[in-house]
Design a protein around this motif. Structure first.
Motif, PDB file in Angstrom:
ATOM      1  N   ASP A  47       0.826  -1.208   0.000  1.00  0.00           N
ATOM      2  CA  ASP A  47       0.000   0.000   0.000  1.00  0.00           C
ATOM      3  C   ASP A  47       0.858   1.255   0.000  1.00  0.00           C
ATOM      4  O   ASP A  47       0.588   2.215  -0.744  1.00  0.00           O
ATOM      5  CB  ASP A  47      -0.931  -0.010   1.207  1.00  0.00           C
ATOM      6  CG  ASP A  47      -1.810   1.236   1.265  1.00  0.00           C
ATOM      7  OD1 ASP A  47      -2.653   1.402   0.367  1.00  0.00           O
ATOM      8  OD2 ASP A  47      -1.637   2.050   2.199  1.00  0.00           O
ATOM      9  N   LEU A  48       1.912   1.267   0.810  1.00  0.00           N
ATOM     10  CA  LEU A  48       2.800   2.430   0.847  1.00  0.00           C
ATOM     11  C   LEU A  48       3.501   2.628  -0.491  1.00  0.00           C
ATOM     12  O   LEU A  48       3.681   3.763  -0.947  1.00  0.00           O
ATOM     13  CB  LEU A  48       3.836   2.266   1.968  1.00  0.00           C
ATOM     14  CG  LEU A  48       3.320   2.515   3.383  1.00  0.00           C
ATOM     15  CD1 LEU A  48       4.331   2.016   4.416  1.00  0.00           C
ATOM     16  CD2 LEU A  48       3.030   4.007   3.612  1.00  0.00           C
ATOM     17  N   THR A  53       4.223   5.758  -5.740  1.00  0.00           N
ATOM     18  CA  THR A  53       4.132   5.911  -7.195  1.00  0.00           C
ATOM     19  C   THR A  53       3.341   7.144  -7.610  1.00  0.00           C
ATOM     20  O   THR A  53       3.445   7.579  -8.765  1.00  0.00           O
ATOM     21  CB  THR A  53       3.494   4.670  -7.840  1.00  0.00           C
ATOM     22  OG1 THR A  53       2.135   4.539  -7.406  1.00  0.00           O
ATOM     23  CG2 THR A  53       4.269   3.413  -7.492  1.00  0.00           C
ATOM     24  N   LYS A  54       2.568   7.711  -6.684  1.00  0.00           N
ATOM     25  CA  LYS A  54       1.766   8.897  -6.999  1.00  0.00           C
ATOM     26  C   LYS A  54       2.409  10.193  -6.517  1.00  0.00           C
ATOM     27  O   LYS A  54       1.841  11.276  -6.713  1.00  0.00           O
ATOM     28  CB  LYS A  54       0.371   8.748  -6.383  1.00  0.00           C
ATOM     29  CG  LYS A  54      -0.409   7.541  -6.921  1.00  0.00           C
ATOM     30  CD  LYS A  54      -1.725   7.355  -6.181  1.00  0.00           C
ATOM     31  CE  LYS A  54      -2.549   6.227  -6.775  1.00  0.00           C
ATOM     32  NZ  LYS A  54      -1.907   4.914  -6.625  1.00  0.00           N
ATOM     33  N   LEU A  55       3.588  10.116  -5.898  1.00  0.00           N
ATOM     34  CA  LEU A  55       4.249  11.308  -5.374  1.00  0.00           C
ATOM     35  C   LEU A  55       4.807  12.171  -6.502  1.00  0.00           C
ATOM     36  O   LEU A  55       5.250  11.648  -7.531  1.00  0.00           O
ATOM     37  CB  LEU A  55       5.391  10.909  -4.438  1.00  0.00           C
ATOM     38  CG  LEU A  55       4.987  10.211  -3.135  1.00  0.00           C
ATOM     39  CD1 LEU A  55       6.221   9.639  -2.445  1.00  0.00           C
ATOM     40  CD2 LEU A  55       4.269  11.188  -2.206  1.00  0.00           C
ATOM     41  N   PRO A  56       4.837  13.490  -6.316  1.00  0.00           N
ATOM     42  CA  PRO A  56       5.375  14.360  -7.374  1.00  0.00           C
ATOM     43  C   PRO A  56       6.850  14.102  -7.669  1.00  0.00           C
ATOM     44  O   PRO A  56       7.291  14.271  -8.810  1.00  0.00           O
ATOM     45  CB  PRO A  56       5.154  15.781  -6.824  1.00  0.00           C
ATOM     46  CG  PRO A  56       4.941  15.618  -5.362  1.00  0.00           C
ATOM     47  CD  PRO A  56       4.309  14.271  -5.175  1.00  0.00           C
ATOM     48  N   GLU A  57       7.619  13.683  -6.665  1.00  0.00           N
ATOM     49  CA  GLU A  57       9.055  13.453  -6.883  1.00  0.00           C
ATOM     50  C   GLU A  57       9.336  12.142  -7.617  1.00  0.00           C
ATOM     51  O   GLU A  57      10.413  11.979  -8.200  1.00  0.00           O
ATOM     52  CB  GLU A  57       9.813  13.406  -5.543  1.00  0.00           C
ATOM     53  CG  GLU A  57       9.736  14.681  -4.729  1.00  0.00           C
ATOM     54  CD  GLU A  57       8.646  14.624  -3.670  1.00  0.00           C
ATOM     55  OE1 GLU A  57       8.812  15.270  -2.620  1.00  0.00           O
ATOM     56  OE2 GLU A  57       7.613  13.929  -3.891  1.00  0.00           O
ATOM     57  N   TYR A  58       8.377  11.224  -7.571  1.00  0.00           N
ATOM     58  CA  TYR A  58       8.657   9.878  -8.071  1.00  0.00           C
ATOM     59  C   TYR A  58       8.319   9.792  -9.561  1.00  0.00           C
ATOM     60  O   TYR A  58       7.211   9.438  -9.953  1.00  0.00           O
ATOM     61  CB  TYR A  58       7.880   8.828  -7.267  1.00  0.00           C
ATOM     62  CG  TYR A  58       8.402   7.419  -7.486  1.00  0.00           C
ATOM     63  CD1 TYR A  58       9.586   7.005  -6.887  1.00  0.00           C
ATOM     64  CD2 TYR A  58       7.726   6.519  -8.301  1.00  0.00           C
ATOM     65  CE1 TYR A  58      10.080   5.727  -7.086  1.00  0.00           C
ATOM     66  CE2 TYR A  58       8.207   5.239  -8.508  1.00  0.00           C
ATOM     67  CZ  TYR A  58       9.389   4.846  -7.899  1.00  0.00           C
ATOM     68  OH  TYR A  58       9.877   3.576  -8.104  1.00  0.00           O
ATOM     69  N   PRO A  60       9.504   7.676 -11.979  1.00  0.00           N
ATOM     70  CA  PRO A  60       9.474   6.442 -12.775  1.00  0.00           C
ATOM     71  C   PRO A  60       8.083   5.984 -13.178  1.00  0.00           C
ATOM     72  O   PRO A  60       7.856   5.614 -14.338  1.00  0.00           O
ATOM     73  CB  PRO A  60      10.165   5.411 -11.855  1.00  0.00           C
ATOM     74  CG  PRO A  60      11.070   6.220 -10.995  1.00  0.00           C
ATOM     75  CD  PRO A  60      10.308   7.487 -10.736  1.00  0.00           C
ATOM     76  N   THR A  61       7.138   5.982 -12.241  1.00  0.00           N
ATOM     77  CA  THR A  61       5.801   5.484 -12.573  1.00  0.00           C
ATOM     78  C   THR A  61       5.120   6.377 -13.597  1.00  0.00           C
ATOM     79  O   THR A  61       4.541   5.883 -14.578  1.00  0.00           O
ATOM     80  CB  THR A  61       4.939   5.374 -11.299  1.00  0.00           C
ATOM     81  OG1 THR A  61       5.586   4.477 -10.390  1.00  0.00           O
ATOM     82  CG2 THR A  61       3.552   4.869 -11.628  1.00  0.00           C
ATOM     83  N   ARG A  62       5.165   7.693 -13.387  1.00  0.00           N
ATOM     84  CA  ARG A  62       4.571   8.630 -14.349  1.00  0.00           C
ATOM     85  C   ARG A  62       5.151   8.433 -15.737  1.00  0.00           C
ATOM     86  O   ARG A  62       4.437   8.393 -16.735  1.00  0.00           O
ATOM     87  CB  ARG A  62       4.830  10.078 -13.910  1.00  0.00           C
ATOM     88  CG  ARG A  62       3.796  10.699 -13.038  1.00  0.00           C
ATOM     89  CD  ARG A  62       3.980  12.207 -12.986  1.00  0.00           C
ATOM     90  NE  ARG A  62       5.353  12.651 -12.870  1.00  0.00           N
ATOM     91  CZ  ARG A  62       6.033  12.692 -11.715  1.00  0.00           C
ATOM     92  NH1 ARG A  62       5.458  12.293 -10.592  1.00  0.00           N
ATOM     93  NH2 ARG A  62       7.272  13.130 -11.686  1.00  0.00           N
ATOM     94  N   SER A  63       6.471   8.336 -15.788  1.00  0.00           N
ATOM     95  CA  SER A  63       7.156   8.229 -17.079  1.00  0.00           C
ATOM     96  C   SER A  63       6.825   6.920 -17.780  1.00  0.00           C
ATOM     97  O   SER A  63       6.564   6.882 -18.995  1.00  0.00           O
ATOM     98  CB  SER A  63       8.670   8.352 -16.872  1.00  0.00           C
ATOM     99  OG  SER A  63       8.997   9.577 -16.235  1.00  0.00           O
ATOM    100  N   GLU A  64       6.820   5.832 -17.026  1.00  0.00           N
ATOM    101  CA  GLU A  64       6.519   4.539 -17.636  1.00  0.00           C
ATOM    102  C   GLU A  64       5.064   4.461 -18.076  1.00  0.00           C
ATOM    103  O   GLU A  64       4.761   3.934 -19.157  1.00  0.00           O
ATOM    104  CB  GLU A  64       6.846   3.408 -16.661  1.00  0.00           C
ATOM    105  CG  GLU A  64       6.732   2.031 -17.298  1.00  0.00           C
ATOM    106  CD  GLU A  64       7.213   0.929 -16.388  1.00  0.00           C
ATOM    107  OE1 GLU A  64       7.737  -0.077 -16.905  1.00  0.00           O
ATOM    108  OE2 GLU A  64       7.065   1.055 -15.148  1.00  0.00           O
ATOM    109  N   ASP A 208      13.540   9.895  -1.574  1.00  0.00           N
ATOM    110  CA  ASP A 208      13.513  10.556  -0.256  1.00  0.00           C
ATOM    111  C   ASP A 208      12.577  11.754  -0.364  1.00  0.00           C
ATOM    112  O   ASP A 208      12.994  12.908  -0.313  1.00  0.00           O
ATOM    113  CB  ASP A 208      14.920  10.988   0.160  1.00  0.00           C
ATOM    114  CG  ASP A 208      15.002  11.395   1.614  1.00  0.00           C
ATOM    115  OD1 ASP A 208      14.008  11.180   2.352  1.00  0.00           O
ATOM    116  OD2 ASP A 208      16.046  11.926   2.027  1.00  0.00           O
ATOM    117  N   ASP A 209      11.271  11.469  -0.489  1.00  0.00           N
ATOM    118  CA  ASP A 209      10.286  12.495  -0.784  1.00  0.00           C
ATOM    119  C   ASP A 209      10.015  13.386   0.411  1.00  0.00           C
ATOM    120  O   ASP A 209      10.225  13.000   1.571  1.00  0.00           O
ATOM    121  CB  ASP A 209       8.973  11.839  -1.233  1.00  0.00           C
ATOM    122  CG  ASP A 209       8.421  10.904  -0.161  1.00  0.00           C
ATOM    123  OD1 ASP A 209       7.531  11.318   0.598  1.00  0.00           O
ATOM    124  OD2 ASP A 209       8.914   9.755  -0.081  1.00  0.00           O
TER     125      ASP A 209
END
Length: 322
Positions: A47-48, A53-58, A60-64, A208-209
């Motif tokens: 869950d965490l 994957t929805k954090l603005p800093e992360y 990889p998920t957005r890009s993929e 390290d968001d």
């Protein structure tokens, strides 16, 4: 691990729990200490990670996701009609849903270590794709497993998004790619997400968001040890740290002891110095050619690859080579 602990484990835990206990005890006894990242993913950890994957800093998920959506038709064209899509480390099926919606797939085999989370996602997917055969396998996807017998005659396409391959040491990554080929068979295809090398100023915040979700994800591993193995970790006595190891092209995640302390676990004691860390994860980053060479050495040939507009991430289509 001594015989007394092994005997205790054999009576108190099933096979999976014994693996977890063995790996934790052995990892904490090492110098430097380290724990396998696959144990992040209990129900709470899964869950965490979905929150991460929805954090603005992360990125990889957005890009993929952008690659999969933008190239869905091209990806679908490379998947044989009526194939079985086998996802290694399926998580919430978010990326698989894009592929399943675009391609003519007969069966979906999500493989994930967290049975509770996996089965809940499978129930939802069956409602959304009523004609799709869904065969969840609750297993450690890094170890060999057998596909359900009804699927053995179908063409096989592996799906391994998220750049999870970067969590493996390089030699282990090659072995794992060979293992995937062995599970899927000689004529298999593989869709795999690979994170690309980039500036440290973009990399480190992704692990390290500002909201501290990745820190909670990392610390949850200690909470799981306490809950499942009877450990007495004081989570407030450890802090999350992410750093970029430029020489090895990898982000490292650590849990760092804030003070001298001793942790008790399964009849053993593990001492920590102030500043001593438990190394919990690596995330290797790749150049396109470096990854393709790794794939070739594991028995895969590159068919094509796609990147997002900013060239932060890549998705590769591979075919088993002779």
């Amino acid at each position: 691990m001594d015989l007394q602990i092994a005997d205790r484990l054999s009576t108190q835990h099933d096979h999976h729990d014994q693996d977890f206990a063995r790996d934790v005890v052995q990892g904490l006894a090492r110098q430097p200490k380290r724990l396998p990242p696959k144990y992040f993913y209990d129900a709470r950890g899964s869950d965490l990670f979905e929150q991460i994957t929805k954090l603005p800093e992360y990125y990889p998920t957005r890009s993929e996701l952008a690659i999969l959506r933008d190239r869905a038709c091209e990806i679908a064209a490379l998947i044989p009609h009526g194939a079985a899509l086998v996802e290694f480390g399926a998580g919430a099926f978010t990326k698989a849903r894009i592929v399943l919606g675009a391609a003519n797939v007969a069966a979906y085999v999500p493989v994930d270590i967290s049975a509770e989370f996996l089965n809940a996602q499978a129930r939802t997917l069956r409602c959304d794709f009523p004609r799709l055969e869904v065969h969840p396998i609750a297993a450690d996807f890094t170890a060999p497993f057998a596909l359900p017998p009804p699927l053995r005659t179908l063409p096989k396409v592996g799906f391994f998004p998220g750049s999870t391959l970067g969590n493996f040491e390089p030699d282990d990554a090659v072995r794992f790619l060979r293992q995937i080929r062995g599970i899927l068979g000689e004529d298999a295809r593989l869709l795999i997400g690979i994170d690309l090398e980039k500036d440290e100023q973009l990399l480190v915040p992704a692990y390290d968001d500002a909201a501290g979700v990745t820190a909670r994800f990392n610390l949850n591993l200690l909470a799981r040890i306490n809950r499942e193995l009877g450990g007495d970790f004081d989570l407030s006595a450890f802090t999350h740290r992410a750093l970029y190891n430029e020489a090895r092209h990898r982000i490292e995640m650590h849990l760092v002891s804030r003070k001298p302390q001793t942790v008790r676990l399964l009849g053993q004691r593990f001492a920590f110095r102030t500043g001593e860390s438990i190394h919990t994860e690596n995330s290797y980053k790749f150049g396109l050619e470096r990854f393709q060479e790794m794939a070739r050495s594991a028995g895969w040939r590159s068919q094509t690859c796609w990147t997002d507009a900013a060239r932060l991430f890549s998705v590769h289509a591979l075919a088993a080579s002779g």
